[in-house]
Design an enzyme around this catalytic site. Structure first.
Site, short mmCIF file in Angstrom:
data_model
loop_
_atom_site.label_atom_id
_atom_site.label_comp_id
_atom_site.label_asym_id
_atom_site.label_seq_id
_atom_site.Cartn_x
_atom_site.Cartn_y
_atom_site.Cartn_z
N HIS A 183 -154.61 62.46 33.12
CA HIS A 183 -154.70 63.92 33.08
C HIS A 183 -153.76 64.46 32.02
CE1 HIS A 183 -154.83 68.08 34.41
NE2 HIS A 183 -155.94 67.74 35.01
N ASP A 234 -161.30 63.66 40.06
CA ASP A 234 -162.66 63.11 39.99
C ASP A 234 -162.79 61.70 40.57
OD1 ASP A 234 -163.89 65.30 38.61
OD2 ASP A 234 -162.67 64.74 36.89
N1 CMC Z 1 -157.86 54.91 31.19
C1 CMC Z 1 -157.18 54.19 30.29
N2 CMC Z 1 -156.32 54.72 29.40
C2 CMC Z 1 -156.15 56.04 29.43
C3 CMC Z 1 -156.83 56.86 30.33
C4 CMC Z 1 -157.72 56.25 31.24
N3 CMC Z 1 -158.39 56.98 32.13
N4 CMC Z 1 -156.47 58.14 30.12
C5 CMC Z 1 -155.61 58.13 29.11
N5 CMC Z 1 -155.42 56.86 28.68
C6 CMC Z 1 -154.53 56.44 27.59
C7 CMC Z 1 -155.19 56.66 26.24
O1 CMC Z 1 -155.95 55.55 25.85
C8 CMC Z 1 -153.99 56.91 25.37
O2 CMC Z 1 -153.40 55.65 25.08
P1 CMC Z 1 -152.69 55.38 23.65
O3 CMC Z 1 -151.59 56.39 23.56
O4 CMC Z 1 -152.24 53.97 23.77
O5 CMC Z 1 -153.77 55.61 22.63
C9 CMC Z 1 -153.03 57.66 26.27
O6 CMC Z 1 -153.38 57.29 27.59
C10 CMC Z 1 -153.13 59.18 26.15
O7 CMC Z 1 -154.50 59.55 26.31
P2 CMC Z 1 -155.12 60.86 25.68
O8 CMC Z 1 -156.60 60.74 25.65
O9 CMC Z 1 -154.44 61.17 24.38
O10 CMC Z 1 -154.65 61.93 26.75
P3 CMC Z 1 -155.27 63.38 26.91
O11 CMC Z 1 -154.27 64.20 27.62
O12 CMC Z 1 -155.78 63.86 25.60
O13 CMC Z 1 -156.57 63.12 27.84
C11 CMC Z 1 -157.95 62.79 29.73
C12 CMC Z 1 -156.63 63.38 29.18
C13 CMC Z 1 -158.16 63.31 31.12
C14 CMC Z 1 -159.10 63.27 28.84
C15 CMC Z 1 -157.84 61.23 29.73
O14 CMC Z 1 -156.83 60.83 30.62
C16 CMC Z 1 -159.18 60.57 30.08
O15 CMC Z 1 -160.01 60.36 29.19
N6 CMC Z 1 -159.39 60.19 31.39
C17 CMC Z 1 -160.66 59.63 31.82
C18 CMC Z 1 -161.67 60.73 32.07
C19 CMC Z 1 -161.32 61.54 33.29
O16 CMC Z 1 -161.05 61.01 34.35
N7 CMC Z 1 -161.36 62.88 33.13
C20 CMC Z 1 -161.10 63.82 34.22
C21 CMC Z 1 -159.88 64.64 33.93
S1 CMC Z 1 -159.17 65.47 35.32
C22 CMC Z 1 -160.25 66.58 36.01
C23 CMC Z 1 -161.27 67.20 35.17
O17 CMC Z 1 -160.96 67.78 34.14
O18 CMC Z 1 -162.42 67.09 35.53
#
Ligand code: CMC
Length: 373
Positions: A254, A310
């Site tokens: 998140h 989720d």
């Molecule tokens: N699994 C594996 N690695 C992850 C995940 C995950 N679910 N989420 C983040 N990371 C890693 C990502 O690969 C990155 O690693 P590195 O720095 O080594 O490249 C690091 O954590 C930071 O990730 P980011 O994408 O830059 O973080 P963000 O704040 O931009 O994204 C997020 C947040 C929710 C989009 C992301 O955690 C994600 O893609 N999660 C999976 C999809 C998900 O469950 N979304 C629901 C979000 S919560 C409720 C909602 O909005 O519906």
């Protein structure tokens, strides 16, 4: 020039609606803890709280409930659309289009935003449940004005009154999805509202943003992942394989929470309760989810990546009888409350949302006629 990619940590407005403590994993609606609201309140009361800023007294709650009950019905042209549209469409596309159609019909722009918002909050479940039944070849069920918002949602899906556990699980799950500060879909709806466009157009933008797998589509992706894993013994290898291929664990991570999402804590209890009662495939999926939670936290927890809303909502929605691709549309049926509340809060002191892009290309190029390129 510092560019805040993804607008990370950028504040775009002041709010009195929702507060998230991402370090401690706490969530408050209008100052009330989500734990108390989930335990003691109900969808109608929390929606009133979010929209109007205070818990309703009995008279206010009666008015609000009455208004919601009256507005459950869909106009004939929406029913016609649901009956005639293809039956293999994404439910979020159906919801987005139905809201757009409602906007055409309701185009006089002189109604209060909260009243229009109530219409949408009330009609979302009817659109979702009607399409869910039509897709299965069943006929639609008219809303029952005697039932609460959540009971009626499930009633329109099943054709029978849901039991107490399912009603409570549905109600709590909707409460937990009502608002979440400046998430992508709320921001999308504010961008549209800030141009002084109409509420329907703003809500269509919210639905469009929520649909994506990084946002509200993650519940659908999480369930697909649990099904793909197939059994709890396969979780460890699956997760290691997924992470080593730089794929994400859906329902984990998140932007704001760097610890366990409190909504996921509450939803886990309901997922467990429902899965134990249902047994069969759903119980196996719950066991897989629990194992993914354990292994996921082992590898991702040290980076501040934990289950989000989720993750377990996927099991709850599935246990409640929704097909997986309907999960984001059920999520939207609650989040519409937050979209409307944030729009009302923002337009009180409106400023068009118009950020900048830092130009990195060349300038002053000479135009070359097409035959000379
Ligand atoms: N699994 C594996 N690695 C992850 C995940 C995950 N679910 N989420 C983040 N990371 C890693 C990502 O690969 C990155 O690693 P590195 O720095 O080594 O490249 C690091 O954590 C930071 O990730 P980011 O994408 O830059 O973080 P963000 O704040 O931009 O994204 C997020 C947040 C929710 C989009 C992301 O955690 C994600 O893609 N999660 C999976 C999809 C998900 O469950 N979304 C629901 C979000 S919560 C409720 C909602 O909005 O519906």
């Amino acid at each position: 020039m510092e560019i805040k990619k993804g607008l990370e940590d950028v504040y775009v407005k002041e709010t009195e609606i929702t507060y998230i403590d991402g370090e401690l994993g706490r969530l408050y609606y209008r100052g009330y803890s989500i734990y108390d609201l989930a335990e003691f309140s109900n969808f109608e009361e929390v929606s009133y709280l979010i929209l109007y800023g205070k818990l309703p007294n009995r008279e206010e709650l009666n008015w609000f409930q009455e208004k919601l009950r009256e507005e459950r019905y869909l106009p004939d042209f929406i029913i016609k659309f649901l009956r005639e549209v293809r039956k293999d469409a994404q439910p979020m596309d159906i919801l987005r289009t139905a809201v757009s159609l409602l906007g055409i019909e309701d185009s006089k722009n002189d109604e209060r935003t909260d009243i229009r918002g109530i219409k949408l909050i009330s009609k979302f479940p009817t659109i979702v449940a009607n399409y869910a039944r039509l897709r299965k070849g069943l006929d639609i069920i008219e809303p029952d004005p005697k039932l609460s918002h959540s009971e009626n949602f499930l009633y329109m899906l099943y054709g029978d009154r849901p039991n107490e556990i399912k009603s409570k699980a549905m109600d709590v799950t909707l409460i937990l999805h009502i608002d979440h500060e400046m998430n992508a879909s709320t921001f999308a709806s504010l961008v549209v509202a800030s141009t002084l466009s109409d509420l329907y157009s703003s809500i269509v933008a919210g639905i469009s943003a929520l649909k994506g797998p990084l946002h509200g589509g993650a519940n659908y992706e999480a369930l697909k992942m649990f099904k793909e894993i197939g059994s709890p013994e396969k979780v460890n290898d699956y997760i290691l394989n997924r992470l080593s291929n730089k794929q994400r664990i859906m329902g984990f991570g998140h932007r704001v929470y760097k610890t366990y999402d409190p909504r996921a804590r509450i939803l886990k209890q309901y997922a467990k309760l429902l899965a134990e009662k249902e047994g069969g495939e759903i119980y196996t999926l719950y066991q897989i989810a629990e194992k993914v939670e354990e292994i996921g936290i082992k590898y991702l927890g040290p980076k501040g990546i934990y289950p989000n809303v989720d993750f377990f909502s996927s099991i709850v929605f599935y246990s409640l009888g929704f097909e997986p691709d309907f999960f984001p549309a059920v999520f939207a049926s609650a989040r519409v409350v937050g979209w409307v509340a944030h729009i009302m809060e923002y337009i009180k002191d409106n400023k068009i949302i118009r950020p900048k892009a830092y130009y990195k290309g060349e300038i002053g190029k000479k135009y070359i006629p097409i035959d000379s390129r």
